[in-house]
Motif scaffolding. Structure first.
Motif, PDB file in Angstrom:
ATOM      1  N   LEU A   1      33.505  40.064  36.745  1.00  0.00           N
ATOM      2  CA  LEU A   1      33.673  39.994  38.199  1.00  0.00           C
ATOM      3  C   LEU A   1      33.702  38.551  38.677  1.00  0.00           C
ATOM      4  N   GLY A   2      32.809  37.734  38.122  1.00  0.00           N
ATOM      5  CA  GLY A   2      32.768  36.327  38.522  1.00  0.00           C
ATOM      6  C   GLY A   2      34.051  35.596  38.176  1.00  0.00           C
ATOM      7  N   LEU A   3      34.586  35.844  36.993  1.00  0.00           N
ATOM      8  CA  LEU A   3      35.837  35.205  36.592  1.00  0.00           C
ATOM      9  C   LEU A   3      36.971  35.624  37.518  1.00  0.00           C
ATOM     10  N   GLY A   4      37.015  36.903  37.874  1.00  0.00           N
ATOM     11  CA  GLY A   4      38.054  37.373  38.788  1.00  0.00           C
ATOM     12  C   GLY A   4      37.977  36.692  40.143  1.00  0.00           C
ATOM     13  N   VAL A   5      36.772  36.528  40.655  1.00  0.00           N
ATOM     14  CA  VAL A   5      36.594  35.855  41.948  1.00  0.00           C
ATOM     15  C   VAL A   5      37.056  34.406  41.864  1.00  0.00           C
ATOM     16  N   ILE A   6      36.691  33.724  40.774  1.00  0.00           N
ATOM     17  CA  ILE A   6      37.089  32.318  40.605  1.00  0.00           C
ATOM     18  C   ILE A   6      38.608  32.183  40.584  1.00  0.00           C
ATOM     19  N   LEU A   7      39.275  33.018  39.812  1.00  0.00           N
ATOM     20  CA  LEU A   7      40.736  32.938  39.714  1.00  0.00           C
ATOM     21  C   LEU A   7      41.404  33.179  41.060  1.00  0.00           C
ATOM     22  N   VAL A   8      40.902  34.167  41.815  1.00  0.00           N
ATOM     23  CA  VAL A   8      41.484  34.461  43.128  1.00  0.00           C
ATOM     24  C   VAL A   8      41.296  33.273  44.073  1.00  0.00           C
ATOM     25  N   LEU A   9      40.084  32.737  44.146  1.00  0.00           N
ATOM     26  CA  LEU A   9      39.804  31.665  45.100  1.00  0.00           C
ATOM     27  C   LEU A   9      40.523  30.367  44.741  1.00  0.00           C
TER      28      LEU A   9
END
Length: 293
Positions: A39-47
């Motif tokens: 989940l954290g990696l997904g948030v980083i990539l989106v932002l």
């Protein structure tokens, strides 16, 4: 979201072969770490690459969380008008994009009104509603608890340095969770609110404060080029609001006599079990950064 917890009793039964061994704080730790990292990696990539996609991510998350909560409420015999609540939640998130806080608050008011009318006539014009006051009160609680608080996370991303502001929120909450977990497992001896969440300890709360303040000072100064004291305030607010959010969900689950809101995320429960501390923290972070930066 478990944080600043007292270790489980040594007398707890051994896990069966079918059940993965839980950590001292009651988690399936490998699963929790894996899911949290993904989940954290997904948030980083989106932002980093597409900040405005964050609005869609939040909209999808609150739809799932609202579905989980309304499903549990329905199982407890509370008739929440799910369709207008789900649609209204989307309106609260998406109308904040073109119209800011005014759009979100207007959509919340509209959602409240539609839900009250829907519950009044959901059994037909001739039927007499049962438990109308209870059901509508719970509906408005859910609308404020999930989509309204979540909307502040999308309002942040639209501001100057918006992606950085969301990073401050997410990293601060993660630091608080890690600090509370570590301190609670290693040193937790004094329960904080045993009648609501018996595993939470004052020692864990101290660990959350230390980690969250350090993380928030670093993110506010390095990402937003802000005053370190703003980071200190953000860190304190994140711990207070995150703990309150966690306790609110714990009490709701106690009222409903359930352990988790869902089973979507291994090691965490449902998505709502992951968002409980993030929702009020989103509002607190938006408020502090909007006022002081």
């Amino acid at each position: 979201m478990p944080a600043h917890e007292v270790p489980a009793s040594a007398a707890s039964p051994e896990p069966t072969p079918e059940q993965p061994a839980a950590s001292k704080a009651g988690r399936n730790l490998p699963a929790a770490i894996g899911v949290g990292s993904a989940l954290g990696l997904g948030v980083i990539l989106v932002l980093v690459y597409a900040p405005m996609v964050w609005v869609g991510v939040v909209a999808a998350a609150i739809a799932i969380a609202t579905w989980e909560v309304t499903k549990r409420l329905g199982e407890a015999g509370i008739a929440v008008p799910r369709i207008p609540l789900l649609l209204g939640g989307q309106a609260i998130i998406w109308l904040g994009w073109p119209y800011g806080a005014t759009g979100g608050l207007g959509a919340f008011a509209g959602t409240a009104l539609v839900c009250m009318v829907w519950r009044l006539f959901d059994h037909g014009l001739a039927a007499t509603p049962r438990n109308y006051l209870r059901d509508t009160a719970v509906t408005l609680f859910v609308a404020a608890w999930i989509p309204l608080l979540a909307s502040f996370a999308t309002l942040m991303v639209q501001q100057e340095d918006g992606a950085g502001r969301v990073f401050v929120l997410m990293i601060g909450v993660v630091c608080s969770d890690i600090g509370g977990y570590v301190a609670g497992v290693l040193f937790g001896k004094h329960p904080m609110v045993p009648r609501i969440s018996p595993k939470k300890s004052w020692e864990g709360l101290g660990g959350s404060l230390v980690f969250a303040i350090i993380g928030s000072v670093l993110t506010v100064t390095l990402i937003l080029d802000g005053n370190p004291w703003v980071g200190v305030l953000v860190g304190i607010m994140l711990v207070l609001t995150g703990t309150i959010g966690d306790l609110i969900e714990s009490q709701v689950k106690r009222d409903l006599k359930i352990k988790d809101m869902g089973t979507l995320l291994p090691g965490h429960g449902g998505l709502m079990d992951r968002l409980d501390s993030l929702l009020p923290s989103a509002f607190a972070t938006w408020l502090v950064l909007t006022a002081l930066l």
